[in-house]
Design an enzyme around this catalytic site. Sequence first.
Site, PDB file in Angstrom:
ATOM      1  CG  ASN A  64      -1.935   2.786   7.435  1.00  0.00           C
ATOM      2  OD1 ASN A  64      -1.220   3.798   7.161  1.00  0.00           O
ATOM      3  ND2 ASN A  64      -1.652   1.755   5.477  1.00  0.00           N
ATOM      4  CD  GLU A  66       0.554  -1.774   4.344  1.00  0.00           C
ATOM      5  OE1 GLU A  66      -0.599  -1.106   3.196  1.00  0.00           O
ATOM      6  OE2 GLU A  66       1.369  -2.098   4.020  1.00  0.00           O
ATOM      7  CB  CYS A  75      -8.238   1.264   9.510  1.00  0.00           C
ATOM      8  SG  CYS A  75      -8.456   0.133   7.881  1.00  0.00           S
ATOM      9  CD  GLU A  77      -9.926   5.501   9.219  1.00  0.00           C
ATOM     10  OE1 GLU A  77      -8.713   4.918   9.466  1.00  0.00           O
ATOM     11  OE2 GLU A  77     -10.263   5.834   7.817  1.00  0.00           O
ATOM     12  CB  CYS A 114     -11.621   1.200   4.957  1.00  0.00           C
ATOM     13  SG  CYS A 114     -11.849   0.583   6.543  1.00  0.00           S
ATOM     14  CB  CYS A 117     -13.126   2.971   9.798  1.00  0.00           C
ATOM     15  SG  CYS A 117     -11.253   1.435   9.841  1.00  0.00           S
TER      16      CYS A 117
END
Length: 162
Positions: A64, A66, A75, A77, A114, A117
């Site tokens: 990830n 940010e 993210c 993924e 999430c 994703c």
Amino acid sequence: MKEYQKITHTNTLQVIPWNDLDDKRKDLIQLATKAVDLAYAPYSNFRVGAAVVLENGQTFWANNQENICFPVGVCAERLLLGYTHANHPDLKPEILAIVAKKADNSGLATVTPCGLCRQSISEYEMKFKKPIEILMYRPDGTVLQAHGIDALLPFKFEDLNQ
């Protein structure tokens, strides 16, 4: 009271002990674990690593990333699947492994993709017409295994638009 039609979706995940995994899956989870420590997560301190094996056996990893402007972060993924598809658009992702570390650095955390994703994984399954096996490493050393995104994302857009 009036009866209405019901739509039911059953979800199943398998819990697999580490020692029961084959070397291919162990290697993929270990690659995702290495990616965790390289994540850029200065705001949440919640780090996620992901690794994928493509149908030709090539493996890739990501983590990830940010950003102080919250929605700009990505993210692990989605970053990973986007990168592999951009560079290898005709190769199907076969297995996706995900590992996470707690924000307080006290150890690993159980994590599932999430919602964003999950929908992204669904998109690649639709494109390649094949489920992607998803492995989610847990702190106790076991692995949650989903045989495709259906186990994690019931009632996807494409399911309800048929």
